[in-house]
Design a protein around this motif. Structure first.
Motif, PDB file in Angstrom:
ATOM      1  N   ASP A   3       0.737  -1.122   0.019  1.00 57.58           N
ATOM      2  CA  ASP A   3      -0.103  -0.017  -0.072  1.00 57.58           C
ATOM      3  C   ASP A   3       0.930   1.177   0.143  1.00 57.58           C
ATOM      4  O   ASP A   3       2.139   1.351   0.731  1.00 57.58           O
ATOM      5  CB  ASP A   3      -0.967  -0.010   1.269  1.00 57.58           C
ATOM      6  CG  ASP A   3      -2.068   1.092   1.054  1.00 57.58           C
ATOM      7  OD1 ASP A   3      -3.047   1.011   0.616  1.00 57.58           O
ATOM      8  OD2 ASP A   3      -1.415   2.178   1.845  1.00 57.58           O
ATOM      9  N   THR A 139      -4.198   6.606 -13.284  1.00 57.72           N
ATOM     10  CA  THR A 139      -5.591   6.781 -12.853  1.00 57.72           C
ATOM     11  C   THR A 139      -6.378   7.307 -13.799  1.00 57.72           C
ATOM     12  O   THR A 139      -6.064   6.500 -15.178  1.00 57.72           O
ATOM     13  CB  THR A 139      -5.422   7.851 -11.754  1.00 57.72           C
ATOM     14  OG1 THR A 139      -6.449   8.203 -11.192  1.00 57.72           O
ATOM     15  CG2 THR A 139      -4.639   9.224 -12.267  1.00 57.72           C
ATOM     16  N   GLU A 189      -8.815  -4.797  -4.839  1.00 57.62           N
ATOM     17  CA  GLU A 189      -9.120  -3.761  -3.901  1.00 57.62           C
ATOM     18  C   GLU A 189     -10.667  -4.186  -3.262  1.00 57.62           C
ATOM     19  O   GLU A 189     -11.066  -4.298  -2.320  1.00 57.62           O
ATOM     20  CB  GLU A 189      -9.599  -2.450  -4.717  1.00 57.62           C
ATOM     21  CG  GLU A 189     -10.249  -1.383  -3.890  1.00 57.62           C
ATOM     22  CD  GLU A 189      -9.378  -0.755  -2.657  1.00 57.62           C
ATOM     23  OE1 GLU A 189     -10.230  -0.144  -1.810  1.00 57.62           O
ATOM     24  OE2 GLU A 189      -8.199  -1.086  -2.504  1.00 57.62           O
ATOM     25  N   ASN A 253      -9.614   6.749  -6.203  1.00 55.58           N
ATOM     26  CA  ASN A 253      -9.027   5.749  -5.005  1.00 55.58           C
ATOM     27  C   ASN A 253      -9.674   4.263  -5.042  1.00 55.58           C
ATOM     28  O   ASN A 253     -10.819   4.153  -5.341  1.00 55.58           O
ATOM     29  CB  ASN A 253      -9.110   6.263  -3.597  1.00 55.58           C
ATOM     30  CG  ASN A 253      -8.360   7.315  -3.229  1.00 55.58           C
ATOM     31  OD1 ASN A 253      -7.144   7.385  -3.472  1.00 55.58           O
ATOM     32  ND2 ASN A 253      -9.070   8.303  -2.502  1.00 55.58           N
ATOM     33  N   PRO A 254      -8.653   3.269  -5.245  1.00 48.42           N
ATOM     34  CA  PRO A 254      -7.179   3.558  -5.237  1.00 48.42           C
ATOM     35  C   PRO A 254      -6.616   3.473  -6.762  1.00 48.42           C
ATOM     36  O   PRO A 254      -7.301   3.176  -7.784  1.00 48.42           O
ATOM     37  CB  PRO A 254      -6.866   2.182  -4.521  1.00 48.42           C
ATOM     38  CG  PRO A 254      -7.749   1.038  -5.015  1.00 48.42           C
ATOM     39  CD  PRO A 254      -8.890   1.902  -5.013  1.00 48.42           C
ATOM     40  N   PRO A 311       0.876   9.650  -4.620  1.00 51.09           N
ATOM     41  CA  PRO A 311      -0.093   9.280  -3.609  1.00 51.09           C
ATOM     42  C   PRO A 311       0.446   9.523  -2.094  1.00 51.09           C
ATOM     43  O   PRO A 311       1.606   9.126  -1.819  1.00 51.09           O
ATOM     44  CB  PRO A 311      -0.431   7.893  -3.890  1.00 51.09           C
ATOM     45  CG  PRO A 311      -0.354   7.814  -5.386  1.00 51.09           C
ATOM     46  CD  PRO A 311       0.943   8.423  -5.628  1.00 51.09           C
ATOM     47  N   ARG A 317      -4.667   7.515  -2.626  1.00 52.85           N
ATOM     48  CA  ARG A 317      -4.069   5.954  -2.114  1.00 52.85           C
ATOM     49  C   ARG A 317      -3.813   5.326  -3.424  1.00 52.85           C
ATOM     50  O   ARG A 317      -4.461   5.498  -4.426  1.00 52.85           O
ATOM     51  CB  ARG A 317      -5.323   5.510  -1.326  1.00 52.85           C
ATOM     52  CG  ARG A 317      -4.893   4.115  -0.813  1.00 52.85           C
ATOM     53  CD  ARG A 317      -5.639   3.658   0.268  1.00 52.85           C
ATOM     54  NE  ARG A 317      -7.172   3.380  -0.135  1.00 52.85           N
ATOM     55  CZ  ARG A 317      -7.705   2.398  -0.824  1.00 52.85           C
ATOM     56  NH1 ARG A 317      -6.745   1.204  -0.929  1.00 52.85           N
ATOM     57  NH2 ARG A 317      -8.958   2.072  -1.196  1.00 52.85           N
ATOM     58  N   ALA A 318      -3.012   4.357  -3.315  1.00 52.20           N
ATOM     59  CA  ALA A 318      -2.665   3.628  -4.527  1.00 52.20           C
ATOM     60  C   ALA A 318      -1.973   2.175  -4.066  1.00 52.20           C
ATOM     61  O   ALA A 318      -1.496   2.355  -2.620  1.00 52.20           O
ATOM     62  CB  ALA A 318      -1.429   4.256  -5.298  1.00 52.20           C
TER      63      ALA A 318
END
Length: 342
Positions: A3, A139, A189, A253-254, A311, A317-318
């Motif tokens: 993370d 993204t 995720e 996210n993420p 991030p 978040r990634a």
């Protein structure tokens, strides 16, 4: 697989230690200067970053750099063929692919620069074959002429809005920067069951798969061919936006964060110059050059010029994946992508 919060905290902690790693060993510099040149197979766009890095290296050391750009798969194949034929041409290579097959073929030198002592362990190969030189955050990018700011997707569920049907595109290549990578991230995720449910709904949006790179997908979004591009490198968006392109990105996210890594080759014609170039690219000096061109550096002492692109593990978040982790996941990602989106 890590993370981004863990990695962000590690970067911050290491940065507080100061700049303790020494520069390249003088013996290596002297040997590299005697070789006089270095051949670099790179995935970097030459006029954006590959060229500036090469020019700075040449100016510092007086060693000529011959850089050739290609896609990761082409670089891997070329290196493998050269190694098998016993005619290695490249001294250095980089890319987002895992060099596992190249390591098994004896084509990669087991060597890392001293600067890795400053890096979080997720940013260098524990077996000694590669060092990260760039963080790539994937993204959503959107054309601001077609998607006015404030109306862009801000979550995965927003991508299911009927108004985006047929107006989104992504790379159909089986990689982290394509639709397969997006699908893999959804299952990481949400878990397999919920992830597949979301992806089945997304498949009804008729996303256009382009057999090209993520950068080329972004270019088509900029040109207005599509309103939205998925699995777009957010630093590429910043680079294009700075020169006036109607493009922005959304921190959904993420995100998926992948590493571009750099290695020295085995049995190369200029082994010392190759090692010295690797050292330069990942050094604070080389990473500042990347930073100043809006790429996301990995050196703990060098923050991105646009702080939003990396991030922070909280607002943005990634999930960070090593090349080996991506490589291991690709068969499953391919199966899901072929089933739902081909």
């Amino acid at each position: 697989m890590t993370d981004i919060r863990t990695l962000a905290l590690a970067l911050s902690a290491v940065c507080l230690l100061g700049h303790g790693a020494r520069a390249a060993d003088q013996a290596l510099i002297d040997a590299a200067k005697k070789e006089g040149q270095v051949v670099w197979y790179t995935t970097l766009i030459i006029n954006q970053l590959g060229g500036p890095l090469a020019e700075a290296f040449e100016k510092k050391y007086g060693i000529k750099v011959f850089a050739t750009r290609n896609d990761p798969s082409e670089i891997a194949l070329r290196l493998l063929n050269e190694s098998r034929a016993g005619k290695v041409q490249a001294d250095v290579f980089d890319g987002s692919f895992a060099p596992t097959a190249l390591v098994q073929a004896g084509a990669v030198e087991r060597w890392q620069p001293d600067v890795v002592k400053q890096f979080p362990k997720d940013l260098y190969d524990q077996n000694g074959y590669w060092t990260a030189h760039r963080l790539m955050v994937l993204t959503v990018g959107y054309n601001t002429n077609l998607v006015p700011p404030g109306t862009e997707p801000k979550s995965w569920n927003d991508l299911l809005d009927p108004k985006w049907k047929g107006r989104m595109a992504w790379s159909s290549n089986i990689s982290s920067s394509g639709g397969a990578g997006f699908g893999g991230l959804a299952m990481i995720e949400l878990g397999d069951e919920k992830g597949l449910g979301f992806l089945r709904a997304l498949a009804k949006q008729d996303i256009v798969g382009l057999k090209t790179s993520a950068r080329a997908v972004l270019d088509q979004v900029i040109a207005g061919e599509y309103a939205i591009g998925l699995q777009i490198f957010n630093d590429n968006v910043v680079i294009s936006r700075r020169v006036g392109a109607p493009i922005a990105w959304s921190p959904i996210n993420p995100a998926l964060a992948a590493l571009s890594v750099i290695s020295a080759t085995s049995h190369s014609p200029h082994p010392n110059a190759g090692k010295l170039l690797v050292d330069f690219v990942v050094s604070e000096e080389g990473q500042i050059i990347a930073r100043d061109r809006d790429y996301i550096p990995v050196h703990p002492a060098v923050a991105p010029r646009d702080p939003d692109v990396r991030p922070d593990g909280q607002r943005f978040r990634a999930v960070v994946m090593s090349p080996e982790a991506v490589d291991a996941a690709l068969p499953k990602w391919r199966t899901t992508f072929d089933e739902l989106f081909r």
